[in-house]
Design a protein around this motif. Sequence first.
Motif, PDB file in Angstrom:
ATOM      1  N   TRP A  30      64.404  84.446   9.185  1.00 43.74           N
ATOM      2  CA  TRP A  30      64.298  83.101   9.748  1.00 43.74           C
ATOM      3  C   TRP A  30      65.366  82.178   9.161  1.00 43.74           C
ATOM      4  O   TRP A  30      66.070  81.472   9.897  1.00 43.74           O
ATOM      5  N   ILE A  31      65.513  82.199   7.841  1.00 36.79           N
ATOM      6  CA  ILE A  31      66.495  81.332   7.176  1.00 36.79           C
ATOM      7  C   ILE A  31      67.918  81.704   7.595  1.00 36.79           C
ATOM      8  O   ILE A  31      68.743  80.837   7.917  1.00 36.79           O
ATOM      9  N   LEU A  90      56.304  79.043  11.253  1.00 34.49           N
ATOM     10  CA  LEU A  90      57.000  79.531  10.071  1.00 34.49           C
ATOM     11  C   LEU A  90      56.612  80.981   9.804  1.00 34.49           C
ATOM     12  O   LEU A  90      55.470  81.373  10.042  1.00 34.49           O
ATOM     13  N   PRO A  91      57.542  81.773   9.309  1.00 33.90           N
ATOM     14  CA  PRO A  91      57.279  83.200   9.108  1.00 33.90           C
ATOM     15  C   PRO A  91      56.407  83.461   7.890  1.00 33.90           C
ATOM     16  O   PRO A  91      56.132  82.570   7.086  1.00 33.90           O
ATOM     17  N   SER A  92      55.983  84.708   7.744  1.00 38.10           N
ATOM     18  CA  SER A  92      55.238  85.146   6.567  1.00 38.10           C
ATOM     19  C   SER A  92      55.879  86.424   6.050  1.00 38.10           C
ATOM     20  O   SER A  92      56.374  87.245   6.834  1.00 38.10           O
ATOM     21  N   ASN A 129      60.657  88.480   6.698  1.00 37.85           N
ATOM     22  CA  ASN A 129      60.608  87.547   7.825  1.00 37.85           C
ATOM     23  C   ASN A 129      61.194  86.189   7.449  1.00 37.85           C
ATOM     24  O   ASN A 129      61.864  85.548   8.262  1.00 37.85           O
ATOM     25  N   TRP A 130      60.909  85.752   6.215  1.00 38.73           N
ATOM     26  CA  TRP A 130      61.501  84.494   5.755  1.00 38.73           C
ATOM     27  C   TRP A 130      63.030  84.611   5.682  1.00 38.73           C
ATOM     28  O   TRP A 130      63.757  83.690   6.079  1.00 38.73           O
ATOM     29  N   SER A 166      58.725  84.189  17.232  1.00 34.17           N
ATOM     30  CA  SER A 166      57.796  83.855  16.153  1.00 34.17           C
ATOM     31  C   SER A 166      56.751  82.826  16.568  1.00 34.17           C
ATOM     32  O   SER A 166      55.948  82.394  15.740  1.00 34.17           O
ATOM     33  N   PRO A 214      58.494  88.178   2.782  1.00 35.65           N
ATOM     34  CA  PRO A 214      59.877  87.968   2.322  1.00 35.65           C
ATOM     35  C   PRO A 214      60.935  88.294   3.379  1.00 35.65           C
ATOM     36  O   PRO A 214      61.876  87.525   3.582  1.00 35.65           O
TER      37      PRO A 214
END
Length: 280
Positions: A119-120, A109-111, A115-116, A105, A113
């Motif tokens: 990442w989380i 921070l991702p973009s 990808n978020w 990435s 839903p």
Amino acid sequence: MVKNSLQSRSWVDSPGWFWTFIVASNACVAAYVANLIFSEVNPGNVWGLTFGTLATILMVGAALYGLRRRTMKISTKLGLGRAQTWVQYHIYGGTIFLLLVFMHSGFSLPSGPLNWLLWILSVWVTLSGIFGVFLQKWIPKILASGLSVEIVYERIPELVEEMRANAEEVIKKCAEPLKDFYARNIEPALGTPQTRLIYYVDITGGIQTQIKQFEYLERVLSSEDKQKLQSLESIYKMKLELDAHYTLQKALRVWLYTHVPLSLILLVAVALHLYAVYYY
């Protein structure tokens, strides 16, 4: 009483694996620096896709550890590697997985839903896994160092019930002062296994301090009731030790319930991510 071996381990079980992890981590950092120098940092170019593919491979390999644990006999017969080797791969491979996710990435921070979510979940699963390693090393060590009994977590409620029955049998033939003492100080503790935060700081939970109340009563009892008081004291002390096991071993169960299900969700999310990348 049935015992379960809770043996402590050294903080680095396999130096070979640890140094391999150090070398692999440095190689990943060097590859990312090369990406910065020679090409654009982009999840969709050759560099980014390579980092993402390697992360996926490591994640799937780490996830297979759980499958191997549940098919131990079959895995052993098929010669699918030693359990300790799988554990080390699960720990170190899972950690490098998160590093590769960040590299994929571009450490940004991702973009979107999905990808978020990826990442989380990647951060949570990896950090909770590292925390789990600490718990699995610290809890057996502290339990073995401060308590006189080792017990399987699932047997604790059954043993507490057995202790309460034994205590009630002893108290039936006691004098009134001892019955009053039992009702005020012992009976409430024998109801169910109890979680007490003090055990995270002091594994004995101040057992010796709590036992002193028995010494004060012993001075005014007859010889016969003194023996019964000693029996109750042994039961009470054992119950406090079981509470210590219950508190700390429960922490391992809670960790497991927050790590494993989210790991499975992460696998599904990665599969959806791969589908979106390669088919859209």
